[in-house]
Write an enzyme that holds these catalytic residues in place. Structure first.
Site, PDB file in Angstrom:
ATOM      1  N   THR B  40     -35.053 -17.310  11.091  1.00  0.00           N
ATOM      2  CA  THR B  40     -34.558 -16.247  11.549  1.00  0.00           C
ATOM      3  C   THR B  40     -34.304 -15.704  11.015  1.00  0.00           C
ATOM      4  OG1 THR B  40     -33.554 -17.880  12.782  1.00  0.00           O
ATOM      5  CG2 THR B  40     -32.343 -15.606  13.109  1.00  0.00           C
ATOM      6  N   HIS B  43     -37.545 -13.999  10.408  1.00  0.00           N
ATOM      7  CA  HIS B  43     -38.340 -13.166  12.496  1.00  0.00           C
ATOM      8  C   HIS B  43     -37.526 -11.614  11.961  1.00  0.00           C
ATOM      9  CE1 HIS B  43     -39.989 -16.827  13.074  1.00  0.00           C
ATOM     10  NE2 HIS B  43     -39.632 -16.976  13.494  1.00  0.00           N
TER      11      HIS B  43
END
Lengths: 345, 345, 345, 345
Positions: B40, B43
């Protein structure tokens, strides 16, 4: 053939010759290789009140066994073949009562048990309905012969999904209690605590993997469980003794919201403080009888075949069929693990 | 204080000075010692479509961490004390929606995630609502820092009661997949099969206890699973990759009546042969998101404290906070296990 | 005797004379009174790809029925008696595979289905293994004849414990969908929403108790479900149509943490947005096949005997055996409820 | 403000003026409209052994209520608003103990109960932690005031998934028993059997939907249950009386493999024949305490809002706050249903 029989409605068992069993269209004929001796067989030998109320002699006794298929009836499915090594569930259920229909055959209201309600396994040959028979798939017959009591232990430990990562307390370290210790370890219990009054049995529990083995004669079991669990208590208590003191310890040792699975059979009434020990604690209690048919057998096969569990340390004595009275004496001593008979070869 | 921040709505992260967080009456102030770096975070750094739709920079990133309590608000319960080593669930839930009220806080419709929706853990200090904070009770902060992804693995493996004595297939051996392998072993799986396309990850899966590690580039995964399970298929499939091929393998490899727990997130649509692969097989599929609050955390503490599970082989890289870009590069390489930052000391 | 037979591997069915079945030691001979006509019978008549791959003509078709016992084999238990009105599970399972042993006979890998794999129920007489036969205990044979599809509906609605007090969405209001509506009401659903594209079927769903009946041609089903559930979505979605649009509606309409039970059989692949629609929502999906053996049958008996459920409004057409082609035309029309044949008297 | 208070450690309650409560940052101030009077309040008034061991007077009593929010603290979530009608769970739990963390707040080891451990609801105003407060969403305050005991009944009836299509036996038809009858009917029980020794209470049970109401003074409860269930026994027994005779009837009346949920609190020890009544029967027993937080509250809202359940016939008496002694007398009489106080307007 040779067999061990309850000949008459009185104490005693006899080793004698009896006719070989016949095989119906849905039956399997098995040559018995090994058989387990159970406390039930002792009750039958001693002809206690339960035995008197249930048995109709003459009957061949014994309900735990493994052997080789030597003949199959016409309607037996192809999965079962002559020459195959097998064991069998000894409870023959009706398949039609509500319990059977609901998947709870272990509490069938019409169960007939081999070695109790019909001829059993302490014999050279035994006829079994094919639906009760399971292949051993590489499990030795010495282990196959004890899958009935091992299944009691699996049923007790694995009912309720409290084992993995949890604390399991096993009260009573007879053979089934010692099996339970090993099963709890194999299924990922974080801590297994065992309790008994016999040091030899406690030693056996330690060998099966108990992290702590408490002598209930000298130790305060609930206090020690509290100490070993930071005051929480056990997630799962397996009561394997049937002793009223142990049952009280079960309720005192279980954590808030925990589970007690009762396998040991107390005699008469047991007084319980239901408000404090069960209701305020939000506890669940479950009565364990037999083996789930046949989920428990399937579980056993997987634990045994994969090597997750080795029950053999619990088998402490092996006798030939003729020495059944020595076998019963070993059980009476209270210090034996599992006792088996070697019948065929 | 030093922190890693997404400064502006564009690719990139910066290491910079930001003000220390303030502490409300129900909050705890934590000095961060170790923090885990997650896909995450990558990202967010790369500012992909999801990140663009969700984040409002500037925001301090990072949501996996462990550290020491340095201050507590007036309403914080006495269980949490200054000096205590703790970790925390990074999903801050509303407590009032239907999901929260029903014990399913992990799917709260109002969740706010630290390091995403509010300032996070890649910083010297972090303020957390006390209800999200849990004592480490002896678990080291290097492990405490990865209990968020470890909890994803626990949630995936232990949902559905299929592990003890069963066959578990783990598809995708990134850090969470490797954790899953270790958890399945600790919880008593009879056979754990892992699959990935990267030999280094497969080696890590073997170190965590996989009985078989399949290279999906060269091996036919469902065929190999069938071979390893006597044609039955896996009792539980943990899909950790999100790759459409692996999802198809999941359905092809699960046994009749088995379970698939999906954690990996596929992009877009995945075509599924629902009739043959799910309905005729009587399969159950479950979508895994986050960690059950807080059952999963409690399970983890027990597996870790008792030594049932050692997740440390999965941690392959440790960097100082300033080296966040090296940490992200290690993740990008596809060959790393878990990557952590050392922030405090 | 008269029977409806698939005579040759080509489209068509014929009404003809065939020999009466013989009865083995564990079988029951039943004189058929009523039989249900199913979409499967239509596939067999039309000789579609599935039928071509599965059937070996000549075979008597039909698998839903009720009738009277006229003879029993020697090994049949005393519960089953000549003169008794009965129905039977049409899936004859092996009893020995892993699924059967684990209590999941409905996904037995060796199932043989009457009217498909062996002679079936559209005939004056039928032989069934006694284990598949159940007494009607006062349920009329017109209802007994439809307990097979009714059982599909029970299996779909009652798997997952989401009904009492919950919102149930039924997608597809053919006979099984309409049964599902009635079962959900009887089991205490707070709100039952049904959807179909056919106004007659929606009318039938309303008669069975649907609080709302949505026309999927003109209404946006997920939007309407959201509106009817204060934005939460349905606790349980029963997908009975197999249509890809309905399957997408199922995922879009289920609440966070809800359950989808899939009974309808889609052809080919269905593309699913697994990340948004299943994983992030924490949804459980279950594939429904057949009836649980025999829990589902027991449930049915209780709901029917107690009057909790009256399925008779769903039966819209009754034909004599000779009018099988009219019966199939009624099904083809898409507007029929359940169609049954009157065979005996 | 006016309140009903236990002023000193001795028998008696007084209606008096006390200061209005203050509101912390996470609290809600509620103007009480209706309040339920409970057996616990009677124990407090009579100053029995339990009350002496638990209470520290002076304390405002009462723990069942509904009212209107008149002020909210700074940290209270936006879902709770001034003017909103609400009720609340009266057990204030710690949120940090093992039970709370595992989703079992109803058995929190640090629970503090309003009206017992801190000031309660028999007052014009009450301060509650916001996490305990729930909107009534259209449920009237007369019903909101009894959701605490109604929740006990929901917890008892709906634990164990045995209701839909099953036979439920309710032992003890005080208010909670009568609620249990209505809930069992609403959740789709096929047969509900109630038992009590008081004809007025049996009449109330009948009004709530009992199919049979047994007078335990004159009827043999287990024999009648056997008769009404074709000899099977009850699937679920809800023991609401705490009387040892009823507990024995529970074990004698439950079917093989059935479930007993114990809510009534027996005094002292109860002798149980565990072997015959629990273990051989494969029974599960569960101790019910409080309400599951907050699954039970959510269930209640759905049953009440949808009209599945109407508990109002059970409310037989309403008194003004000043008539608390009349209210307690009504409870003492043994013939009352639920007794409530009207406090605000």
């Amino acid at each position: 053939m040779r067999a061990i029989r309850k000949p008459r409605p009185e104490p005693g068992l006899e080793v004698c010759e009896v006719p070989e069993p016949t095989v119906g269209p849905t039956d399997v004929l098995i040559r018995v290789k090994h058989a387990g001796v159970c406390g039930t067989d002792l009750h039958i030998a001693e002809w206690d009140a339960w035995a008197q109320s249930r048995l109709h002699p003459p009957v061949v006794v014994g309900h735990e066994f493994a052997g080789e298929i030597v003949a199959v009836g016409d309607e037996v499915p192809a999965e079962l073949k002559v020459g195959q090594l097998v064991t069998a569930e000894g409870h023959i259920v009706c398949g039609h009562c509500r319990q059977c229909r609901m998947g709870d055959g272990h509490i069938c209201r019409n169960t007939r048990i081999i070695g109790v309600d019909r001829d059993g396994a302490f014999a050279e040959y035994l006829a079994m309905p094919s639906g009760n028979v399971m292949g051993l798939n590489g499990i030795p017959t010495t282990t196959g012969a004890i899958m009935d009591p091992l299944g009691n232990a699996f049923h007790t430990v694995l009912t309720g999904d409290a084992v993995s990562g949890g604390t399991v307390l096993v009260l009573g370290c007879g053979p089934i209690g010692c099996f339970a210790v090993g099963i709890a370890r194999a299924a990922g219990a974080a801590k297994v605590i065992a309790s008994d009054i016999n040091p030899k049995r406690l030693e056996l529990a330690r060998r099966m993997g108990a992290h702590a083995a408490l002598n209930a004669t000298t130790e305060d079991v609930p206090a020690r469980v509290a100490e070993l669990t930071q005051g929480e208590g056990a997630d799962l208590v397996c009561e394997m003794s049937g002793h009223p003191d142990a049952i009280r310890q079960a309720f005192a040792s279980v954590r808030l919201g925990g589970r007690i699975n009762l396998l040991g059979l107390p005699q008469g009434e047991v007084p319980l403080k239901l408000s404090n020990d069960l209701i305020f604690k939000g506890v669940t209690v479950y009565g364990v009888i037999g083996r789930r048919m046949f989920e428990t057998w399937h579980q056993m096969q997987r634990f045994l075949s994969s090597g997750l569990l080795d029950p053999t340390p619990v088998v402490t004595h092996t006798f030939p069929l003729e020495a059944i009275h020595d076998a019963l004496d070993a059980i009476r001593s209270g210090a034996a693990g599992k006792v088996i008979l070697e019948i065929g070869s």
